[in-house]
Design an enzyme around this catalytic site. Sequence first.
Site, PDB file in Angstrom:
ATOM      1  N   THR A  84      -2.767   6.208 -22.166  1.00 60.10           N
ATOM      2  CA  THR A  84      -2.617   4.854 -21.631  1.00 60.10           C
ATOM      3  C   THR A  84      -1.151   4.482 -21.806  1.00 60.10           C
ATOM      4  OG1 THR A  84      -3.132   3.946 -23.797  1.00 60.10           O
ATOM      5  CG2 THR A  84      -4.942   4.079 -22.241  1.00 60.10           C
TER       6      THR A  84
ATOM      7  N   ARG B  56      -0.892  -2.423 -18.719  1.00 59.06           N
ATOM      8  CA  ARG B  56      -2.200  -1.785 -18.780  1.00 59.06           C
ATOM      9  C   ARG B  56      -2.256  -0.697 -17.714  1.00 59.06           C
ATOM     10  NH1 ARG B  56      -6.191  -3.024 -21.671  1.00 59.06           N
ATOM     11  NH2 ARG B  56      -4.806  -4.564 -22.578  1.00 59.06           N
TER      12      ARG B  56
ATOM     13  N   GLU C 153      -0.523   4.782  -0.597  1.00 56.78           N
ATOM     14  CA  GLU C 153      -1.324   5.988  -0.846  1.00 56.78           C
ATOM     15  C   GLU C 153      -0.456   7.223  -0.641  1.00 56.78           C
ATOM     16  OE1 GLU C 153      -4.752   5.802   1.673  1.00 56.78           O
ATOM     17  OE2 GLU C 153      -5.798   4.414   0.339  1.00 56.78           O
TER      18      GLU C 153
ATOM     19  N   LYS D  60      -0.805   0.733 -25.096  1.00 60.60           N
ATOM     20  CA  LYS D  60      -1.109   0.640 -26.530  1.00 60.60           C
ATOM     21  C   LYS D  60       0.217   0.741 -27.298  1.00 60.60           C
ATOM     22  CE  LYS D  60      -5.801   2.109 -25.600  1.00 60.60           C
ATOM     23  NZ  LYS D  60      -6.826   3.158 -25.753  1.00 60.60           N
TER      24      LYS D  60
ATOM     25  N   TYR E  19       0.847  -1.200   0.000  1.00 56.04           N
ATOM     26  CA  TYR E  19       0.000   0.000   0.000  1.00 56.04           C
ATOM     27  C   TYR E  19       0.872   1.236   0.000  1.00 56.04           C
ATOM     28  CZ  TYR E  19      -5.008  -0.208  -0.035  1.00 56.04           C
ATOM     29  OH  TYR E  19      -6.293  -0.285  -0.465  1.00 56.04           O
TER      30      TYR E  19
ATOM     31  N   ASP F 138      -5.564  13.774 -25.317  1.00 58.82           N
ATOM     32  CA  ASP F 138      -5.536  12.364 -24.916  1.00 58.82           C
ATOM     33  C   ASP F 138      -4.809  11.597 -26.017  1.00 58.82           C
ATOM     34  OD1 ASP F 138      -6.061   9.688 -24.553  1.00 58.82           O
ATOM     35  OD2 ASP F 138      -8.176   9.959 -24.072  1.00 58.82           O
TER      36      ASP F 138
HETATM   37  C1  LIG Z   1      -7.907   3.397 -25.005  1.00 59.59           C
HETATM   38  C2  LIG Z   1      -8.264   4.828 -24.799  1.00 59.59           C
HETATM   39  C3  LIG Z   1      -8.549   5.335 -23.520  1.00 59.59           C
HETATM   40  C4  LIG Z   1      -8.832   4.536 -22.289  1.00 59.59           C
HETATM   41  O1  LIG Z   1      -8.163   3.523 -21.931  1.00 59.59           O
HETATM   42  P1  LIG Z   1      -8.595   2.491 -20.792  1.00 59.59           P
HETATM   43  O2  LIG Z   1      -7.275   2.190 -20.189  1.00 59.59           O
HETATM   44  O3  LIG Z   1      -9.229   1.373 -21.522  1.00 59.59           O
HETATM   45  O4  LIG Z   1      -9.513   3.173 -19.844  1.00 59.59           O
HETATM   46  C5  LIG Z   1      -8.747   6.700 -23.387  1.00 59.59           C
HETATM   47  N1  LIG Z   1      -8.685   7.500 -24.442  1.00 59.59           N
HETATM   48  C6  LIG Z   1      -8.443   7.051 -25.687  1.00 59.59           C
HETATM   49  C7  LIG Z   1      -8.395   8.025 -26.806  1.00 59.59           C
HETATM   50  C8  LIG Z   1      -8.249   5.699 -25.913  1.00 59.59           C
HETATM   51  O5  LIG Z   1      -8.047   5.256 -27.141  1.00 59.59           O
END
Ligand SMILES: *Cc1c(COP(=O)(O)O)cnc(C)c1O
Length: 416
Positions: free
Chosen positions: A224, A233, A54, A227, A52, A198
Amino acid sequence: MYNEVRKYDPQLYAAMQGEVLRQQQNLELIASENYTSKAVLEALGSVLTNKYAEGYPGKRYYGGCEHVDVAEKLAIDRAKQLFGADHANVQPHSGTQANIAAYLSLINPGDTVMGLNLDHGGHLSHGHPLNFSGRYFKIIKMNVSKDTELLDYDEMEKLIEKERPKLIMAGASNYSRQWDWARIKRAADVWKCFLVTDIAHYAGLIAAGIYPSPVEYADIVTTTTHKTLRGPRGGLILSKACYAKSVDRTNFPGNQGGPLMHAVAAKAVCFKEALEPSFKTYQTQVLNNARKLAAEIQARGYRIVSGGTDCHLMSVDLRPKNVTGKEAEIALDKAGITVNKNMIPYDPQKAMVTSGIRVGTPAITTRGMVEKDMAVIAGLMDEAITARADDKALKAIKEQVKALCAGFPMYPGFEN
Ligand SMILES: *Cc1c(COP(=O)(O)O)cnc(C)c1O
């Protein structure tokens, strides 16, 4: 592999082993997926999950954090270096959690947000009515132009003037061209509107310097890590120094409890890998493969949305073949080729049917595939879609896919 699970929980083991084989034997063309390194997997499977922590390094609500502090500091420093950011928060459990923190760092529920139309490539967390974003905020949609299928900046500027959003959320899950971050920033500044970008999909390409970075323009950048960035993840928030405190507070205690320290450690590994020269080589191959695959798919009579790609993914319009996204996804699955159906801009079909599929090259490039393999893959995809009613033919294609994949081990020496 997974010996303890095998002994203790054979049912679960069978599922895990099945997934190992699926990942090894199938062509993984889902644009948001990748294969992490073994070092990332090792950090993820480590005892850091027991801790933990926090708070933030040096300011924890628990004792015994001296070692996880080191791990988190490494992740933070590397993330800042990788993207040239003033501040990094490496704790978000996912991209969506990072977006929640980004919105709430800058605006309040009830405020107006502009995000890319989900049918044009936007993400659920940019305003889907069932998502927190669509429930907390009033959402204005920006669109791509019907003719060019490129972002319609003129319309966007008019909409900002008319609707006066407090925040623009710029980014996409299915947009294959470059974003003009500078132009959006100019429009945001005219109306004193916050800009969050994003980069969940483009992060790896941006880190490698082969896709435009929004870091100098955006108040906050979210992404993220799993990807194109090829890490565990999870999520990451970058911001200008003036938002550092607010971002950290909004993430914890605002939006999360204890960070997943094993995932934070794995992010540290991922960022170190992304700083290596070999990561640029990898991302360049991802892009070259995507361009080649798009050309090969197009040459077989399909239409690529916007005519091509500047990143790791493409959206394929199946209407020239009179096939829906749903039919193609099922046929390709039976042939061992994994994609997802996806709306194309101004899609006449519903979201569960669609006229398109989204195809990406990050995972197959990690496997070591190059341009010449893209022609083979496009051929297999076309054969499977054409033979969609013929299960026997699809099975035969699956054998070819398996043979192709066997030449590109997922984790050499790790298959069984
Ligand atoms: C994949 C994605 C997310 C969110 O990812 P998670 O980890 O699945 O919540 C947010 N924004 C965009 C543009 C994405 O392609």
